[in-house]
Enzyme design. Structure first.
Site, short mmCIF file in Angstrom:
data_model
loop_
_atom_site.label_atom_id
_atom_site.label_comp_id
_atom_site.label_asym_id
_atom_site.label_seq_id
_atom_site.Cartn_x
_atom_site.Cartn_y
_atom_site.Cartn_z
N GLY A 214 -10.99 4.54 7.16
CA GLY A 214 -11.53 3.22 7.43
C GLY A 214 -11.61 2.93 8.91
O GLY A 214 -12.58 2.32 9.39
N HIS B 252 0.85 -1.20 0.00
CA HIS B 252 0.00 0.00 0.00
C HIS B 252 0.88 1.25 0.00
O HIS B 252 1.32 1.71 1.06
CB HIS B 252 -0.90 0.00 1.23
CG HIS B 252 -1.82 -1.18 1.31
ND1 HIS B 252 -1.37 -2.44 1.61
CD2 HIS B 252 -3.18 -1.28 1.12
CE1 HIS B 252 -2.40 -3.28 1.61
NE2 HIS B 252 -3.49 -2.60 1.32
N ASP C 159 -34.44 -16.72 28.58
CA ASP C 159 -34.05 -15.65 27.65
C ASP C 159 -34.11 -16.10 26.20
O ASP C 159 -34.16 -15.28 25.28
CB ASP C 159 -32.65 -15.14 27.97
CG ASP C 159 -32.66 -14.09 29.07
OD1 ASP C 159 -33.74 -13.53 29.33
OD2 ASP C 159 -31.60 -13.83 29.66
N HIS D 28 -30.02 -15.55 23.24
CA HIS D 28 -29.02 -15.47 24.30
C HIS D 28 -28.38 -16.82 24.62
O HIS D 28 -27.52 -16.89 25.48
CB HIS D 28 -29.67 -14.91 25.57
CG HIS D 28 -29.89 -13.43 25.53
ND1 HIS D 28 -30.59 -12.82 24.52
CD2 HIS D 28 -29.48 -12.44 26.37
CE1 HIS D 28 -30.62 -11.51 24.75
NE2 HIS D 28 -29.95 -11.25 25.85
N HIS E 261 -4.25 3.27 -3.34
CA HIS E 261 -4.36 2.72 -1.99
C HIS E 261 -3.59 1.42 -1.80
O HIS E 261 -2.71 1.34 -0.94
CB HIS E 261 -5.83 2.48 -1.63
CG HIS E 261 -6.03 1.72 -0.36
ND1 HIS E 261 -6.00 2.32 0.88
CD2 HIS E 261 -6.23 0.39 -0.13
CE1 HIS E 261 -6.17 1.40 1.81
NE2 HIS E 261 -6.32 0.23 1.23
N GLU F 219 -19.00 -4.53 23.72
CA GLU F 219 -18.23 -5.77 23.80
C GLU F 219 -16.98 -5.75 22.94
O GLU F 219 -15.91 -6.21 23.36
CB GLU F 219 -19.10 -6.97 23.40
CG GLU F 219 -20.23 -7.28 24.36
CD GLU F 219 -21.52 -6.57 24.00
OE1 GLU F 219 -22.55 -6.88 24.62
OE2 GLU F 219 -21.47 -5.70 23.11
#
Length: 687
Positions: free
Chosen positions: A158, A28, A484, A488, A262, A426
């Site tokens: 990005g 790149h 649940d 889950h 790129h 998360e």
């Protein structure tokens, strides 16, 4: 220094990078051509580092989050004096090279974290900055600023598009990480096209809304403006900073400002045209003018002086605070303190037992007081994952007022706190934990439900690839979590996580296996460890009857043989294997089979990876090759279990999604009953 020397140094970086890519016919070139000025300004004017000692504790951390521009980083490392030779960079992207296609921690001296998957590096940088802030708060004393460094990153369009970067940037602003500074290579181009087709938001306003200082530099070749922006960023200690530097992808090349610059070599003719445009000799390639090299190599002198000054401060600190100094040095050397595990409980036999997530919480808190490196948190799930370290404070700015659920003020809010609150983020949690591990001085952990491991899988994979010691505490590990429902209830997660090389997955059967699992997790080096824990209670086995839980260290062990008194030969003819909560099920089935005259061996297999690491002699001792009737039982897909059950064995698993119902009903409906285990075992013997 003269403007001419500055320009020569910048072009040295540009064309070492371009020649690297062209020589490899892969890579790149666009980012190095456009971002070289800001990289030069940072590495020669701001970055505190010592190329002769890349592991110096108080160095600034630099992250090339836009890892596809690795040629620029390798150029910087070579010219400033790291152990990366010109011959090394001529082998860019080749087999055995110290200059791989994307930066890899542990592979190339001076590379702090492995980058390439966009957004990860920025989130790692947040973890690095948290690491500095915590160590400084815990160990610095008035007149003794032992930990005092910045985290710098170069990020791309990005990176800023990726969700993990948004999660991490939001948390960084909330935490007021004033020593985190990101240089944004704002070139308006991505791999496939210009950003106008996908990315028209006001990035500065977005980061301001996150709580960042934003500074715009209109011309990416204006060194004075770049330096001024970096000084302003350093001056604001209450906010992380994003410096938006307007650059041009493939600067000076015929493909400038085009996506074509790129990710492909420029080609021989365009390399020639680019060098001519920027007044650089066409030949020889990999030109390194002596004046530029002499200037770059001043980093060695500056770094040696900075480290020597720091060593003096360390000596003074050690005399003034010997116990703190010893603790800090042990942490940075990954040395476990004496007696760190002496308070880990031994759980008494109990037919009702407790959930392994609850046992894990008790073990963590027993270790934490003697293990200052242990710190982390959950994705807004502490009450469910039992991962809060009680009485050890929360990592957060002191200025933030906090109220607990009773409405009273909560004490212990500062960067010295060891409980990290990631919020419902998360993916950022996983990547930030990686940054903490890369910083040094931490055994970081993150926690959520096992099903949500899918949200942070890229970060788990990078920890395994990089060899970072991170502990993942994943609870609610099966359909037995109950009502649940299938959204889950993990089914395929265990199998998919076991597929990641260099990741140790442990699913303990009871409280005492959980305690040993935590010991293994803490003692492990250079790889992540994942604990899969139950929501529901499981019996605590009587270790006077069954083998010691220390067998977990071997990955699998014989819990008990059930000889059949009515048989001529009491040797087992059948092996039942299980992990986690299903161990209790196979023990009950074994008693039934024994009563019917069938000799059975029960094997607890909490960790495939630990078992596979054992000598063949041990593995054959646990799973004798001559006993081919083997049944594995686990609340997950069967994928992978054949390696232990063999061609004549079978597996009772879950090959469809879960359902919403009480756990006992689900287990019955999915066939996890003593009757079904006994029936499947007999079928193996009579098949």
């Amino acid at each position: 220094m003269s403007d001419l020397l500055d320009q020569q140094c910048i072009n040295t970086l540009r064309f070492l990078s371009v020649d690297m890519v062209q020589h490899a016919n892969s890579g790149h070139p666009g980012l190095p051509l456009g971002a070289a000025p800001m990289a030069y300004a940072l590495w020669t004017g701001q970055l505190k580092h010592h190329p002769a000692n890349p592991q110096w504790v108080d160095r600034d951390r630099f992250v090339l989050s836009a890892g596809h521009g690795s040629a620029l980083l390798y150029s910087l490392l070579h010219v400033t004096g790291y152990e990366l030779s010109l011959d090394d960079i001529k082998q860019f992207r080749q087999w055995g090279s110290k200059a791989p296609g994307h930066p890899e921690r542990g592979h190339t001296p001076g590379v702090e974290v492995t980058t390439g998957p966009l957004g990860q590096g920025l989130a790692n940088a947040v973890g690095l900055a948290i690491g500095e802030a915590h160590l400084a708060a815990r160990y610095n004393r008035e007149g003794h600023a032992l930990i005092d460094h910045h985290t710098w990153a170069i990020v791309s369009d990005g990176d800023l598009m990726e969700g993990v970067a948004a999660e991490a940037a939001s948390l960084a602003g909330h935490l007021k990480l004033g020593k985190l500074i990101c240089l944004y290579d704002d070139n308006y181009v991505t791999l496939a096209a210009g950003t106008d087709i996908t990315f028209s938001e006001d990035r500065a306003k977005r980061f301001e809304a996150y709580g960042w200082q934003t500074i715009e530099v209109a011309d990416g070749n204006d060194l004075a403006a770049i330096h001024a922006a970096m000084e302003a960023a350093r001056a604001d200690t209450s906010r992380p900073s994003l410096i938006l530097v307007r650059t041009h992808l493939g600067f000076g090349s015929p493909e400038q400002d085009s996506y074509k610059a790129h990710g492909s070599p420029l080609g021989v003719e365009d390399v020639k045209k680019t060098k001519e445009k920027l007044d650089w000799p066409v030949d020889p390639p990999f030109l390194l003018p002596q004046e530029a090299l002499t200037h770059f190599r001043q980093a060695l002198t500056r770094g040696a002086k900075a480290e020597a000054d720091w060593n003096g401060r360390l000596d003074a600190y050690t005399k003034a605070y010997p116990e703190l100094a010893r603790e800090l040095q042990d942490r940075l050397a990954s040395q476990l303190p004496s007696g760190w595990d002496s308070d880990i409980p031994v759980f008494p036999a109990d037919a009702k037992g407790l959930a392994t997530r609850v046992a894990s919480g008790k073990v963590m808190n027993a270790m934490a007081a003697k293990l200052p490196a242990l710190g982390g948190g959950s994705a807004d799930l502490d009450p469910s994952t039992h991962t809060a370290l009680k009485g050890l404070g929360d990592f957060n700015p002191k200025a933030i007022a906090h109220q607990d659920t009773q409405g009273s003020d909560s004490a212990g809010w500062s960067y010295a706190g060891r409980n990290l609150h990631f919020g419902v983020r998360e993916h950022a949690m996983g990547a930030i934990a990686n940054g903490l591990a890369a910083h040094g001085g931490f055994i970081p952990y993150g926690s959520t439900f096992l099903i949500f491991s899918d949200y942070l899988r890229p970060a788990i994979r990078l920890a395994a690839l990089t060899g970072l010691h991170v502990v993942h505490v994943f609870t609610h590990d099966s359909i037995a979590l109950g009502e649940d429902g299938p959204t889950h209830q993990p089914v395929e997660q265990l199998a998919s996580l076991r597929a990641i090389p260099h990741l140790t997955v442990i699913r303990p059967a009871d409280a005492n296996e959980t305690a040993v699992a935590w010991k293994v997790a803490v003692e492990t080096r250079n790889r992540p460890v994942l604990l899969a824990l139950t929501r529901q209670d499981v019996a605590t086995l009587d270790r006077q009857i069954y083998a010691s839980a220390d067998g977990l260290r071997h990955g699998a062990y014989v819990l008990k043989d059930y000889p059949a008194s009515t048989a001529k030969d009491p040797t087992p003819v059948l092996i039942l294997i299980a992990s986690g909560s299903e161990v209790g099920l196979i023990l009950a089935a074994a008693e039934r089979l024994q009563s019917e005259g069938i000799a059975v061996r029960c094997v607890s297999m909490p960790s495939w990876e630990l078992f596979d690491a054992q000598p063949q002699s041990y593995r054959d001792q646990v799973l004798p090759p001559k006993i081919t009737a083997r049944l594995a039982v686990e609340l997950g897909v069967a994928q992978g279990w054949h390696r232990y059950t063999g061609d004549r064995g079978d597996m009772l698993g879950v090959e469809r999604f879960g359902a919403s119902a009480p756990a006992d009903i689900l287990l019955r409906e999915y066939g996890f009953t003593v009757d079904n285990v006994v029936a499947k075992a007999k079928a193996l013997l009579h098949g």
